[in-house]
Design a protein around this motif. Structure first.
Motif, PDB file in Angstrom:
ATOM      1  N   ALA A  52       0.834  -1.202   0.000  1.00 10.85           N
ATOM      2  CA  ALA A  52       0.000   0.000   0.000  1.00 10.85           C
ATOM      3  C   ALA A  52       0.866   1.248   0.000  1.00 10.85           C
ATOM      4  O   ALA A  52       0.593   2.207  -0.740  1.00 10.85           O
ATOM      5  N   ASP A  53       1.926   1.248   0.794  1.00  7.63           N
ATOM      6  CA  ASP A  53       2.813   2.408   0.851  1.00  7.63           C
ATOM      7  C   ASP A  53       3.561   2.589  -0.468  1.00  7.63           C
ATOM      8  O   ASP A  53       3.658   3.702  -0.987  1.00  7.63           O
ATOM      9  N   LEU A  54       4.078   1.501  -1.013  1.00  9.70           N
ATOM     10  CA  LEU A  54       4.805   1.598  -2.285  1.00  9.70           C
ATOM     11  C   LEU A  54       3.911   2.108  -3.402  1.00  9.70           C
ATOM     12  O   LEU A  54       4.318   2.965  -4.197  1.00  9.70           O
ATOM     13  N   VAL A  55       2.716   1.587  -3.495  1.00 13.56           N
ATOM     14  CA  VAL A  55       1.798   2.015  -4.549  1.00 13.56           C
ATOM     15  C   VAL A  55       1.426   3.481  -4.357  1.00 13.56           C
ATOM     16  O   VAL A  55       1.417   4.257  -5.318  1.00 13.56           O
ATOM     17  N   ARG A  56       1.177   3.883  -3.122  1.00 15.42           N
ATOM     18  CA  ARG A  56       0.851   5.282  -2.854  1.00 15.42           C
ATOM     19  C   ARG A  56       1.992   6.186  -3.294  1.00 15.42           C
ATOM     20  O   ARG A  56       1.789   7.197  -3.964  1.00 15.42           O
ATOM     21  N   GLU A 112      11.375  -0.114  -6.943  1.00 13.15           N
ATOM     22  CA  GLU A 112      11.341  -1.188  -5.951  1.00 13.15           C
ATOM     23  C   GLU A 112      10.303  -2.247  -6.319  1.00 13.15           C
ATOM     24  O   GLU A 112      10.541  -3.451  -6.187  1.00 13.15           O
ATOM     25  N   ILE A 113       9.145  -1.805  -6.801  1.00 13.62           N
ATOM     26  CA  ILE A 113       8.107  -2.744  -7.238  1.00 13.62           C
ATOM     27  C   ILE A 113       8.623  -3.580  -8.407  1.00 13.62           C
ATOM     28  O   ILE A 113       8.514  -4.810  -8.406  1.00 13.62           O
ATOM     29  N   VAL A 114       9.191  -2.920  -9.408  1.00 13.47           N
ATOM     30  CA  VAL A 114       9.682  -3.624 -10.598  1.00 13.47           C
ATOM     31  C   VAL A 114      10.781  -4.607 -10.214  1.00 13.47           C
ATOM     32  O   VAL A 114      10.763  -5.767 -10.650  1.00 13.47           O
ATOM     33  N   THR A 115      11.725  -4.170  -9.394  1.00 14.31           N
ATOM     34  CA  THR A 115      12.831  -5.038  -8.999  1.00 14.31           C
ATOM     35  C   THR A 115      12.336  -6.253  -8.216  1.00 14.31           C
ATOM     36  O   THR A 115      12.800  -7.372  -8.431  1.00 14.31           O
ATOM     37  N   ALA A 116      11.391  -6.034  -7.342  1.00 14.64           N
ATOM     38  CA  ALA A 116      10.896  -7.125  -6.498  1.00 14.64           C
ATOM     39  C   ALA A 116      10.098  -8.166  -7.282  1.00 14.64           C
ATOM     40  O   ALA A 116      10.098  -9.346  -6.920  1.00 14.64           O
ATOM     41  N   PHE A 117       9.432  -7.752  -8.361  1.00 14.14           N
ATOM     42  CA  PHE A 117       8.507  -8.673  -9.032  1.00 14.14           C
ATOM     43  C   PHE A 117       8.888  -9.031 -10.468  1.00 14.14           C
ATOM     44  O   PHE A 117       8.239  -9.878 -11.076  1.00 14.14           O
ATOM     45  N   SER A 118       9.932  -8.436 -11.014  1.00 14.09           N
ATOM     46  CA  SER A 118      10.248  -8.674 -12.425  1.00 14.09           C
ATOM     47  C   SER A 118      10.610 -10.127 -12.701  1.00 14.09           C
ATOM     48  O   SER A 118      10.194 -10.676 -13.728  1.00 14.09           O
ATOM     49  N   ARG A 119      11.337 -10.762 -11.819  1.00 10.44           N
ATOM     50  CA  ARG A 119      11.716 -12.160 -12.058  1.00 10.44           C
ATOM     51  C   ARG A 119      10.487 -13.065 -12.081  1.00 10.44           C
ATOM     52  O   ARG A 119      10.356 -13.924 -12.953  1.00 10.44           O
ATOM     53  N   ARG A 120       9.582 -12.871 -11.133  1.00  5.55           N
ATOM     54  CA  ARG A 120       8.371 -13.712 -11.087  1.00  5.55           C
ATOM     55  C   ARG A 120       7.518 -13.510 -12.334  1.00  5.55           C
ATOM     56  O   ARG A 120       6.979 -14.473 -12.885  1.00  5.55           O
TER      57      ARG A 120
END
Length: 94
Positions: A13-17, A29-37
């Motif tokens: 919620a904080d990251l998206v905000r 941070e969102i892209v880095t955390a989820f790009s591999r998946r």
């Protein structure tokens, strides 16, 4: 430099905000955390690394455009992102 947190520890919620308000670091941070998946999901559909990379980029563009639809009351960021990614990839596959 602060170490990136694993996807399971991200406050979605904080990251998206922050990303919606123009914070490029939050989006990164969102892209880095989820790009591999998301890449792995795309690769399972395409069986081609180049196509999976292109599709992963397309998915993140679409996700960025729909950030305003994220509701943390409906679930965590990881589930929301992966559901969107799966739907976008299936639509592309068709």
């Amino acid at each position: 430099m602060e170490a990136l947190k694993p996807a399971s520890e991200i406050n979605g919620a904080d990251l998206v905000r922050r990303a919606r308000s123009g914070d490029g670091g939050a989006w990164e941070e969102i892209v880095t955390a989820f790009s591999r998946r998301i890449f792995n999901l795309a690769y399972r559909f395409t069986s081609n690394a180049d196509a999976a990379e292109d599709l992963t980029q397309d998915v993140f563009i679409r996700i960025y455009r729909t950030l305003d639809q994220y509701d943390p009351k409906q679930g965590d960021l990881a589930n929301w992102l992966m559901r969107l990614a799966r739907n976008f990839i299936i639509d592309d596959y068709r």
